[in-house]
Design a protein around this motif. Structure first.
Motif, short mmCIF file in Angstrom:
data_model
loop_
_atom_site.label_atom_id
_atom_site.label_comp_id
_atom_site.label_asym_id
_atom_site.label_seq_id
_atom_site.Cartn_x
_atom_site.Cartn_y
_atom_site.Cartn_z
N GLY A 810 0.84 -1.20 0.00
CA GLY A 810 0.00 0.00 0.00
C GLY A 810 0.87 1.24 0.00
N LYS A 811 0.26 2.36 -0.33
CA LYS A 811 0.99 3.63 -0.46
C LYS A 811 1.73 3.99 0.83
CE LYS A 811 -0.13 8.41 -1.42
NZ LYS A 811 -1.06 9.07 -0.57
N ASN A 812 1.06 3.73 1.99
CA ASN A 812 1.67 4.08 3.28
C ASN A 812 2.27 2.88 3.99
OD1 ASN A 812 0.86 6.81 3.06
ND2 ASN A 812 -1.22 6.20 3.63
N GLN A 813 2.30 1.73 3.30
CA GLN A 813 2.83 0.53 3.94
C GLN A 813 4.05 0.03 3.16
OE1 GLN A 813 -1.28 -0.84 3.84
NE2 GLN A 813 -1.09 -1.43 5.98
N VAL A 814 3.93 -1.09 2.46
CA VAL A 814 5.08 -1.60 1.70
C VAL A 814 4.93 -1.23 0.23
CG1 VAL A 814 6.44 -3.63 1.08
CG2 VAL A 814 5.29 -3.54 3.30
N ARG A 815 5.98 -0.61 -0.31
CA ARG A 815 6.02 -0.29 -1.74
C ARG A 815 7.07 -1.19 -2.40
NH1 ARG A 815 6.04 6.37 -2.16
NH2 ARG A 815 4.13 6.74 -0.91
N PHE A 816 6.73 -1.70 -3.57
CA PHE A 816 7.68 -2.53 -4.32
C PHE A 816 8.06 -1.83 -5.64
CE2 PHE A 816 5.97 -5.93 -1.65
CZ PHE A 816 7.12 -6.64 -1.36
N GLY A 817 9.33 -1.99 -6.01
CA GLY A 817 9.81 -1.59 -7.33
C GLY A 817 10.59 -2.77 -7.89
N ALA A 818 10.82 -2.80 -9.20
CA ALA A 818 11.59 -3.91 -9.78
C ALA A 818 12.27 -3.49 -11.07
CB ALA A 818 10.67 -5.10 -10.04
N LEU A 819 13.48 -4.01 -11.25
CA LEU A 819 14.14 -3.88 -12.55
C LEU A 819 14.77 -5.22 -12.87
CD1 LEU A 819 17.53 -3.66 -12.58
CD2 LEU A 819 17.06 -1.46 -11.59
N LYS A 820 14.86 -5.52 -14.19
CA LYS A 820 15.55 -6.73 -14.60
C LYS A 820 16.76 -6.29 -15.43
CE LYS A 820 12.50 -7.50 -18.61
NZ LYS A 820 11.65 -8.48 -19.30
N TYR A 821 17.72 -7.19 -15.54
CA TYR A 821 18.93 -6.79 -16.26
C TYR A 821 19.58 -8.01 -16.92
CZ TYR A 821 21.84 -8.82 -12.56
OH TYR A 821 22.46 -9.70 -11.70
#
Length: 1165
Positions: A810-821
């Motif tokens: 959630g916006k105020n809880q856990v945020r995830f981002g990801a990139l692959k390479y």
């Protein structure tokens, strides 16, 4: 001069662990040849319970009458068995007059004036245990004084007609105990082992302090005996009753701050013999029992119960209910009551009093069950005759001890385990179906609503998590609120509170039909993928048929829980639920609170146990595929029944257990624990990275040392549950499991079935695990190079998806981002792109491998921009940042890895490196920065094996999701001698870490600190320093003051911090919280000072630090810290009581009286 207990290691004193113990046993005519075997058994148990070795305890024995008869010296035997052999063959009754003074002088000369084989008295203090059965014919004072002057600590134990005055004159400090008869030695023996340990660690200090009494075992309670004293003119029966009371009271630790005992008699009228405020002196209570006489008249039990509620369990007459002390009533009657008992008993139980009932001869079974607390089988005793009371005494005392332990620590700890396990029930739809018919009284309806609020309050209420709706019914039904109406716990609680009773008849079948439609609608809303539950609460028989709607609910895979009260029909309850295990029945509404945890546990169990992997060994006392199970039986020999990998199906295991033969002989539990340790090795079928459990089942007392082998097992990470019936020794069981809440102690094997669910749930969901990732920014950096095929890439994605599932996205809880390479990095999504768990999972699952080479350093460098405010990072707000890199090969730009990863770590980003197959451990270490932050597996399939370790690292780094906006928080730190400087430093580090979890600013969270020993030092008041860094710096620079432990005085002084002119916002309604950290038993009175603070609206939380070896209570900066922060975050809301395993160093009365909520943590944290 007073005595204080020596605690911890500090520069100014040492804490001895073992001693030289001499037992001096009365063998005079006063004791008598008939009682001597009981004394002999007592000495046998003492020798069996102490670790007797060259560098631990040494033991000597003598008996005396008119002169001393030495049995063996301190150095005669080096171990236990030769001593026990001597007792068996050579230790016989002597007889003669009783000259204790003469015996003390001879013991001084014989045992304490000889060369002591090089044993340092400071390291191994000399202790003399004196047993006396009558008043001495000579003076004891001078001889005792001489012994104490020579450094000998004297423990005096009186039997029969021993003189209280002489026992006190002999004893060192408060180490004097008076038992009614030699028979009481059996119950006293487990306490004696503890008393010897305490005497070993006591030292004299010249001071004017008040010494708060040390209580023996779990003996802090307000206990009231309610006695029907019209015994049909039979003096013999009345004498049996008095003997039972005398034996019970003699075994209790009656003192002002320990056990208080009230005596109330009744027939036509009720008479208070002594109130709780008067019941603080054992001799007086025993005298009052002696003076009891039978009275003619009928039994008005209801009136008597009303009187004790109003007049005896009241603060003005000595009740300590407001201090959290257990309130217990024991009714003894032999006939039915002439008046109504039900309402009187309900009102007493509603005030928090636990009621035990003992029915003799013609007592009414149904009345006894309606009066007693729930469950009846644990609170009701039925005896055929008064003569059976004597045999029932030990059982009663064990029930009493169990109840005290349950109230002060076990219940809250098991509730905490349950809350923790229910976190796994992340998504569910629950409807409440509430009987609002006219047969329910207004107070009862209110109790129903409270119960339902508490049940749903155990879950995480939110639109994408657990949803709750409610229907009330009588003649017809009324939709109180639909399942999607309330999106948080607070609003839901208010909505339940506002339900108004309908009145009318009970048509449960029609209401079930209506609710089925609502549940079908709820299922469609969430795509039929969320478990659905229906909780039905009724107190009457349904007027219409319930079988057809109940069957339709089951066809829809809806789990139904049927809870019946009072007149509810149990056949109908079974029809509603469809399964006995989801049927609950209580005699009255006040007992609903006693089944709350059972209902919640049943709802949560499926999810908690779904992914469970464990290796479980059963260790069964025979003296009297996800989950692997093995069994070893023990007595004086150990017998393997089957190893962990022998059987894989339930049927095979059940059949193997059925074939087990009883092996008999002596109970050597310690030896069996050592023997079973080998079964947790791979050679015996144990698996790596799997939780390991040992379940001990025993009905006998161990005849050898259990603590050392149990500690060794726990230090290997093995979690031990102990299951014992009353023939076993509960103190030993607690030593084995390490924590009272992991001990199940029941009257007989018939009750064991009731604990099965608790045991299974504890195994499925060990509380030490960090369950939810709450507030965190996480970026995945995924190796998408050509060395990973399609199936392997899917395994990597599943690994990440499982981590996401553990998070509150959630916006105020856990945020995830990801990139692959591969050759180049490519962003999949930034931290602020996706706001729900299913969006994150969906994008990850759709991702496909790129192919190409492995440029890990370039990818890490590129990821740096993802940790900026513009891309959704909350680093500037103090939210922890985690980067998880997953790779299967060596990097093509390995030379840049070290600098690139260090730059990320220097920015405050935790780097976790997961390597598979071809990954290079040197590179993984370069990225992670330390060996505990990287993980390596040989194959992609191996990722499942390390999931729990990676997930724990991520989870422990997350912050608590704190709903509170404002709080004034004061730390009160124990800086006394008993805190080792190393521990004081760790205490400061811990407090600095707690600060990091709060938004510290003038308008949000203000923090103050003070320190105490026997002096008090303000460190900094509330709001003096603003900002986490500055406060952490100030805490770091606090210097320990040393001295004695005066918690009461410190509580009075720290009260000034909560004044508006000292920075407190108390007048604006801001929650006021005091967190006390201490390991010392206070040397002043604390109850009054704490009461005054609580009256001002200050929540007091205590953290007790003590000597424990427990590896299961993971490092304090993990789960325990989160629990403390979560408690503070809910200040002003529901206040739970947490008493987490106080050691005997930590005074129970002190812990109970000064703190509304306590947590116990290990020294060495």
């Amino acid at each position: 001069m007073v005595l204080i207990i020596c605690m911890g290691k500090f520069p100014h004193a040492s804490c001895p662990e073992y001693a030289d113990v001499v037992f001096l046993v009365d063998s005079s005519d006063h004791l008598g040849a008939k009682s001597f075997p009981l004394v002999k058994t007592f000495i046998n148990r003492m020798i069996s319970s102490l670790p007797i070795e060259a560098h631990k305890y040494r033991v000597a024995l003598a008996q005396y009458s008119d002169q001393l008869h030495s049995e063996f010296q301190l150095g005669t035997f080096k171990s236990r068995n030769p001593m026990l052999n001597h007792l068996k063959k050579n230790f016989g009754f002597v007889g003669g007059s009783l000259r204790i003074g003469q015996a003390l002088r001879e013991a001084h000369r014989t045992y304490f004036s000889r060369p002591d084989s090089g044993r340092d008295k400071k390291q191994f203090p000399p202790i003399l245990v004196v047993l006396a059965s009558a008043e001495s014919e000579d003076d004891v004072e001078e001889a005792s004084k001489a012994l104490r002057g020579d450094g000998v600590r004297i423990i005096s134990v009186g039997l029969q007609s021993a003189s209280e005055q002489e026992l006190k004159a002999m004893a060192t400090g408060q180490f004097h105990f008076n038992l009614r008869s030699a028979r009481d030695l059996g119950a006293f023996a487990p306490n004696m082992t503890q008393i010897i340990k305490e005497a070993t660690q006591y030292r004299e200090v010249a001071t004017d302090d008040i010494l708060v009494e040390v209580c023996q075992g779990p003996s802090v309670a307000d206990l009231v005996f309610l006695l029907d004293v019209s015994v049909n003119g039979s003096q013999e029966n009345f004498d049996y009753l008095k003997e039972f009371l005398e034996e019970s009271v003699s075994a209790l630790d009656i003192k002002e701050n320990c056990m208080r005992v009230g005596l109330v008699t009744y027939s036509n009228e009720t008479k208070v013999i002594n109130s709780l405020s008067r019941g603080v002196n054992k001799s007086e209570v025993l005298q009052n029992i002696q003076n009891l006489s039978p009275r003619a008249g009928k039994a008005y039990t209801g009136a008597a119960i009303r009187k004790i509620r109003k007049e005896v369990f009241s603060a003005r007459n000595g009740s300590r209910k407001n201090q959290g002390v257990p309130q217990i009533a024991v009714l003894v009657t032999h006939r039915p009551s002439e008046d109504n008992v039900t309402k009187a008993a309900v009102n007493l139980r509603r005030e928090g009093v636990t009621i035990f009932t003992m029915g003799i001869e013609g007592a009414s079974d149904s009345q006894l069950e309606k009066i007693a607390s729930h469950p009846a089988e644990q609170h009701v005793s039925k005896l055929k005759t008064f003569s059976e009371l004597a045999a029932h005494n030990q059982t009663f005392l064990k029930k009493l001890r169990n109840q005290i332990t349950l109230t002060v620590s076990v219940f809250s700890e098991r509730t905490e385990t349950l809350k923790s396990g229910c976190v796994d029930t992340e998504e569910a739809d629950i409807y409440l179906l509430i009987d609002g018919s006219g047969s329910t009284q207004a107070t009862d309806f209110h109790e129903m609503k409270t119960f339902l609020s508490e049940v749903v309050g155990m879950f995480n209420i939110a639109p994408q998590k657990v949803r709750v709706g409610a229907v009330q019914y009588a003649d017809s039904w009324d939709l109180e609120f639909e399942i999607n109406k309330y999106t948080n716990k607070h609003d839901l609680g208010k909505a339940i509170e506002n339900i108004r009773q309908m009145g009318g008849n009970t048509n449960t079948g029609a209401a079930l039909n209506f609710t089925l439609g609502l549940l079908q609608k709820a299922k469609k809303q969430r795509g039929n993928r969320v478990p659905c539950h229906l909780v039905v609460l009724t107190n009457g028989m349904s007027k219409d048929s319930i079988l057809e709607p109940a069957n339709r609910l089951r066809e829809e895979l809806i789990r139904v829980y049927a809870i019946g009260v009072k007149e509810a029909n149990q056949t109908q309850l079974r029809e509603i639920a469809g399964e006995d295990k989801r049927v609950y029945y209580v005699h009255d509404f006040d007992a609903l609170k006693d089944i709350r945890n059972q209902v919640v546990q049943e709802i949560c169990a499926e999810e908690a146990c779904k992914e469970m992997k464990a290796d479980i060994m059963f260790l069964v006392d025979s003296s009297g595929n996800r989950v692997q199970i093995g069994v070893v039986q023990f007595s004086d020999i150990n017998k393997e029944e089957f190893q962990l990998n022998r059987y894989m199906s339930q049927n095979e295991i059940s059949n193997a257990i059925d074939r087990m033969a009883h092996i008999g002989e002596t109970t050597l539990t310690g030896s069996a624990l050592t023997f079973v340790s080998q079964y947790f090795s791979p050679a015996k079928g144990a698996r790596p990275n799997v939780r390991r459990f040992l379940i001990l089942i025993t009905d006998g007392e161990a005849q050898d040392i259990v603590k050392d082998p149990a500690v060794a097992l726990r230090q290997e990470g093995i979690i031990i549950y102990s299951v014992g019936v009353f023939g076993s020794n509960v103190t030993q069981l607690e030593e084995i499991s390490g924590r009272p809440e992991m001990v199940f102690y029941v009257e007989n094997f018939d009750i064991l079935q009731h604990i099965e669910d608790d045991l299974v749930f504890g195994i499925c969901s060990p509380r030490e695990e960090c369950k939810r990732i709450e507030v965190l920014d996480v970026v995945f950096v995924i190796d998408s190079s050509g060395s990973i095929d399609h199936d392997e890439y899917n395994i990597m994605k599943d690994f990440m998806v499982d981590l996401v599932k553990k998070a509150d996205v959630g916006k105020n809880q856990v945020r995830f981002g990801a990139l692959k390479y591969a050759d180049d990095p490519e962003v999949l999504f930034y931290l602020d792109d996706l706001s729900t768990k299913w969006e994150v999972i969906s994008v990850l699952q759709k991702d496909q491998p790129m192919g190409g080479n492995t440029y890990t350093a370039e990818a890490l460098g590129f990821s740096d921009h993802m940790f900026t405010e513009a891309r959704g990072s909350r680093l500037h707000k103090g939210v922890p940042q985690v980067l998880i890199v997953i790779t299967d090969g060596e990097s093509h730009d390995a030379d840049k890895l070290n600098d690139t990863a260090k730059a990320l770590r220097d920015k405050g980003i935790l780097v976790l490196a997961v390597g598979i197959a071809g990954a290079n451990p040197v590179e993984l270490l370069a990225m992670a920065g330390s060996s505990d932050k990287y993980f390596f597996v040989e194959t992609f399939g191996g990722l499942k094996g390390i999931f729990s370790d990676v997930s724990a690292s991520v989870c422990n780094s997350s912050k608590v999701d704190c709903e509170i906006e404002k709080v004034d928080l004061v730390f009160l730190m124990d800086g006394s001698n008993s805190i080792h400087p190393d521990d004081f430093k760790k205490m400061k580090e811990f407090l600095a870490s707690v600060v990091q979890d709060f938004d510290v600013s003038v308008n949000r969270v203000r923090i103050g600190a003070a320190q105490f020993s026997h002096t008090y030092r303000p460190e900094f008041p509330l709001g003096t320093f603003i900002g986490k860094k500055e406060i952490s710096f100030q805490i770091e620079n606090i210097q320990q003051i040393f001295g004695y432990t005066h918690i009461g005085a410190a509580l009075r002084e720290v009260g000034d911090y909560f004044r508006p002119d000292m920075g407190s916002r108390i007048n604006a309604g801001t929650p006021q919280v005091l967190l006390v950290l201490t390991d010392g038993q206070s040397q002043d009175e604390v109850a009054q000072a704490a009461e005054e603070l609580r009256h001002k609206g200050i929540d007091i939380y205590s953290v007790g630090i003590g000597d424990v070896d427990d590896q299961q209570l993971i490092q304090i900066t993990g789960t325990v810290k989160k629990r403390i922060v979560r408690n503070i975050c809910t200040s002003g809301g529901e206040s739970s009581k947490y008493l987490m395993r106080p050691s005997y160093f930590f005074s129970f009365p002190m812990l109970l009286t000064f703190s509304s909520s306590s947590i116990y943590i290990p020294r060495g944290w």
